[in-house]
Structure formats: structure tokens, C-alpha cells
Design a protein around this motif. Structure first.
Motif, PDB file in Angstrom:
ATOM      1  N   LEU A 158       0.827  -1.208   0.000  1.00 30.26           N
ATOM      2  CA  LEU A 158       0.000   0.000   0.000  1.00 30.26           C
ATOM      3  C   LEU A 158       0.860   1.255   0.000  1.00 30.26           C
ATOM      4  O   LEU A 158       0.601   2.199  -0.749  1.00 30.26           O
ATOM      5  CB  LEU A 158      -0.916  -0.007   1.235  1.00 30.26           C
ATOM      6  N   ARG A 159       1.885   1.264   0.862  1.00 30.62           N
ATOM      7  CA  ARG A 159       2.748   2.450   0.953  1.00 30.62           C
ATOM      8  C   ARG A 159       3.491   2.697  -0.349  1.00 30.62           C
ATOM      9  O   ARG A 159       3.739   3.851  -0.715  1.00 30.62           O
ATOM     10  CB  ARG A 159       3.717   2.303   2.123  1.00 30.62           C
ATOM     11  N   ASN A 160       3.840   1.626  -1.070  1.00 33.14           N
ATOM     12  CA  ASN A 160       4.504   1.783  -2.365  1.00 33.14           C
ATOM     13  C   ASN A 160       3.581   2.438  -3.394  1.00 33.14           C
ATOM     14  O   ASN A 160       4.054   3.013  -4.385  1.00 33.14           O
ATOM     15  CB  ASN A 160       4.979   0.424  -2.888  1.00 33.14           C
ATOM     16  N   LYS A 161       2.272   2.344  -3.158  1.00 33.49           N
ATOM     17  CA  LYS A 161       1.285   2.965  -4.048  1.00 33.49           C
ATOM     18  C   LYS A 161       0.873   4.358  -3.571  1.00 33.49           C
ATOM     19  O   LYS A 161      -0.037   4.968  -4.136  1.00 33.49           O
ATOM     20  CB  LYS A 161       0.044   2.076  -4.152  1.00 33.49           C
ATOM     21  N   GLY A 162       1.516   4.859  -2.505  1.00 30.37           N
ATOM     22  CA  GLY A 162       1.164   6.176  -1.992  1.00 30.37           C
ATOM     23  C   GLY A 162      -0.019   6.167  -1.046  1.00 30.37           C
ATOM     24  O   GLY A 162      -0.630   7.207  -0.800  1.00 30.37           O
ATOM     25  N   LEU A 163      -0.352   4.974  -0.515  1.00 31.48           N
ATOM     26  CA  LEU A 163      -1.468   4.841   0.407  1.00 31.48           C
ATOM     27  C   LEU A 163      -0.958   4.554   1.815  1.00 31.48           C
ATOM     28  O   LEU A 163       0.162   4.096   2.003  1.00 31.48           O
ATOM     29  CB  LEU A 163      -2.405   3.712  -0.042  1.00 31.48           C
ATOM     30  N   VAL A 164      -1.798   4.819   2.805  1.00 25.46           N
ATOM     31  CA  VAL A 164      -1.442   4.598   4.204  1.00 25.46           C
ATOM     32  C   VAL A 164      -2.444   3.631   4.822  1.00 25.46           C
ATOM     33  O   VAL A 164      -3.656   3.876   4.767  1.00 25.46           O
ATOM     34  CB  VAL A 164      -1.442   5.917   5.001  1.00 25.46           C
ATOM     35  N   PRO A 165      -1.984   2.526   5.421  1.00 29.95           N
ATOM     36  CA  PRO A 165      -2.905   1.635   6.135  1.00 29.95           C
ATOM     37  C   PRO A 165      -3.299   2.241   7.475  1.00 29.95           C
ATOM     38  O   PRO A 165      -2.527   2.993   8.076  1.00 29.95           O
ATOM     39  CB  PRO A 165      -2.073   0.361   6.324  1.00 29.95           C
ATOM     40  N   GLY A 166      -4.494   1.907   7.937  1.00 29.40           N
ATOM     41  CA  GLY A 166      -4.947   2.448   9.219  1.00 29.40           C
ATOM     42  C   GLY A 166      -6.147   1.699   9.743  1.00 29.40           C
ATOM     43  O   GLY A 166      -6.620   0.727   9.134  1.00 29.40           O
ATOM     44  N   VAL A 167      -6.643   2.152  10.879  1.00 29.03           N
ATOM     45  CA  VAL A 167      -7.852   1.574  11.485  1.00 29.03           C
ATOM     46  C   VAL A 167      -8.673   2.713  12.073  1.00 29.03           C
ATOM     47  O   VAL A 167      -8.149   3.792  12.376  1.00 29.03           O
ATOM     48  CB  VAL A 167      -7.525   0.553  12.597  1.00 29.03           C
ATOM     49  N   VAL A 168      -9.964   2.454  12.254  1.00 24.65           N
ATOM     50  CA  VAL A 168     -10.838   3.379  12.958  1.00 24.65           C
ATOM     51  C   VAL A 168     -11.609   2.565  13.995  1.00 24.65           C
ATOM     52  O   VAL A 168     -12.082   1.466  13.715  1.00 24.65           O
ATOM     53  CB  VAL A 168     -11.805   4.110  12.000  1.00 24.65           C
ATOM     54  N   TYR A 169     -11.700   3.104  15.226  1.00 22.75           N
ATOM     55  CA  TYR A 169     -12.365   2.388  16.306  1.00 22.75           C
ATOM     56  C   TYR A 169     -12.968   3.416  17.259  1.00 22.75           C
ATOM     57  O   TYR A 169     -12.767   4.617  17.142  1.00 22.75           O
ATOM     58  CB  TYR A 169     -11.389   1.475  17.052  1.00 22.75           C
ATOM     59  N   GLY A 170     -13.684   2.920  18.274  1.00 25.77           N
ATOM     60  CA  GLY A 170     -14.242   3.803  19.296  1.00 25.77           C
ATOM     61  C   GLY A 170     -15.749   3.807  19.312  1.00 25.77           C
ATOM     62  O   GLY A 170     -16.422   3.332  18.390  1.00 25.77           O
TER      63      GLY A 170
END
Length: 219
Positions: free
Chosen positions: A22-34
Motif C-alpha cells: 500500500l505504501r509503495n502505491k502512496g497509500l497509508v494503512p490504518g484503522v478506525v475504532y471507538g
């Protein structure tokens, strides 16, 4: 209150290899919670994240036809390149209080500094509790009255209406200290001290040393 918009997509692949792709494609992995919601893995554009992330910014996160109010809980970066590695978003509600860290900004020049004292800021951020819409950009404090040897504690900070200080009020924010100076005797010892040159292992002896060794061998 700073309000920004950000688009994201659900991420199905997890793990280090998938994150690297993903980072090689200019994207950032992440999560959303709460807010008792199931944690969702996501991916988003690194350039958009760079523009959206800021000091306690409230983000309208668009994810699969749903808009969530979130804040950045943790943003991991490469210490060398500054590249975004992973981002954690925490879902919030505008009518529920949250605890966040807010920067402390010093204003003015202290009286102690004008007399030669040195400023030491021990606390650069404090924790406060308030509604998301009441989060201050920073907490300003005037230090012009501080003399040499005096300190300012967290309890003296003015957080503003609707904002409660969570950080212990006894914690020192800033102190004006006397500069440490060497005595004249110490300075004289430093200037007269002779440091012996270390022997270099493997260094070939000069011609005079070789001749002396030859004479000793002949005797």
C-alpha cells in the motif's frame, strides 16, 4: 475547532507485506475504532492525510457511504524519511467529552532571562478534558513575571471555559534557572591540562627510532 474532510476505503488485506504494498502505491494503512463500534481496517491517500492531520483536528471521515467524526489517535512515521506508516482514528461524538493533549505556548521574555537566567520548559503539552468542539489550539501562558529561581506550575494555566485540566497541577511547566558556569580555577586547569597522544597500533617507527634500535642490537 478545526474541521477537515478525508476519504478512505475499507482494507481487506492485513500484515506487513500488504502494508508495504500500500505504501509503495502512496497509500497509508490504518484503522478506525471507538464508541463501541467494531474496529475497521482502512486505507487512504498519504497526500490527503498530510493535509488533514493537524493539532487535534476533527475529521469527517468518509468510509463506504458513511461519514464518521474522528480524530487522529496515533500517527506512525518513519523516523528517517518521514513517510506515514500507519494511522489510528478514534471515532467521537461532538456532544461527548474526550481527553486530549494540548500544546503549551510560552509568551513573553521572563525577568529572569533578562538577568542572565536560563529558561527550561519541562512540560510542553498538558491533558485536558472537554467537548471536541471546545478543544483549544494551545494554552498560552505569560512568563514575563518569572524571576531567576522561580517556576510556573500546571495549576496556573488558564484552560478556558468548558475545558478541565487533567494533568497534575503540581507539575512544573517552566523554570528559570541560574546558568552553570566554570570557576576561574577550573578554566585554568582546562587550559593547562596536557593530553598525551595515544600510541597508534601498527604505526611504523620513524628512521631515528630504527637507527637507535640498530645501535642497541650491535652493542
Amino acid at each position: 475547532m478545526e474541521l477537515v474532510e478525508l476519504n478512505a476505503e475499507v482494507r481487506s488485506e492485513t500484515g506487513q507485506s500488504a502494508a508495504r504494498r500500500l505504501r509503495n502505491k502512496g497509500l497509508v494503512p490504518g484503522v478506525v475504532y471507538g464508541r463501541s463500534q467494531e474496529t475497521v481496517s482502512l486505507k487512504l491517500d498519504a497526500k490527503e492525510l498530510a493535509q488533514a492531520q493537524g493539532n487535534n483536528a476533527i475529521i469527517d471521515l468518509s468510509l463506504e457511504d458513511d461519514v464518521k467524526k474522528v480524530m487522529v489517535k496515533e500517527l506512525q512515521k518513519d523516523v528517517i524519511t518521514g513517510e506515514f506508516l500507519h494511522v489510528d482514528f478514534h471515532q467521537i461524538a461532538l456532544d461527548e467529552e474526550i481527553t486530549v493533549e494540548v500544546p503549551v505556548t510560552l509568551e513573553g521574555t521572563s525577568a529572569g532571562q533578562r538577568e542572565g537566567g536560563v529558561l527550561q520548559q519541562a512540560l510542553r503539552k498538558v491533558e485536558v478534558e472537554c467537548l471536541p468542539t471546545d478543544i483549544p489550539q494551545d494554552i498560552k501562558v505569560d512568563i514575563s513575571h518569572l524571576e531567576v529561581g522561580e517556576s510556573l506550575h500546571a495549576a496556573a494555566l488558564k484552560t478556558g471555559e468548558g475545558v478541565e485540566l487533567i494533568t497534575n497541577g503540581d507539575e512544573v511547566v517552566v523554570t528559570i534557572v541560574v546558568p552553570t558556569e566554570l570557576s576561574e580555577e577550573d578554566l585554568e586547569e582546562e587550559t593547562t591540562e596536557v593530553v598525551a597522544e595515544p600510541e597508534v597500533i601498527g604505526e611504523e617507527p620513524d628512521e631515528e627510532e630504527e637507527e637507535a634500535d640498530e645501535i642497541e642490537d650491535e652493542e
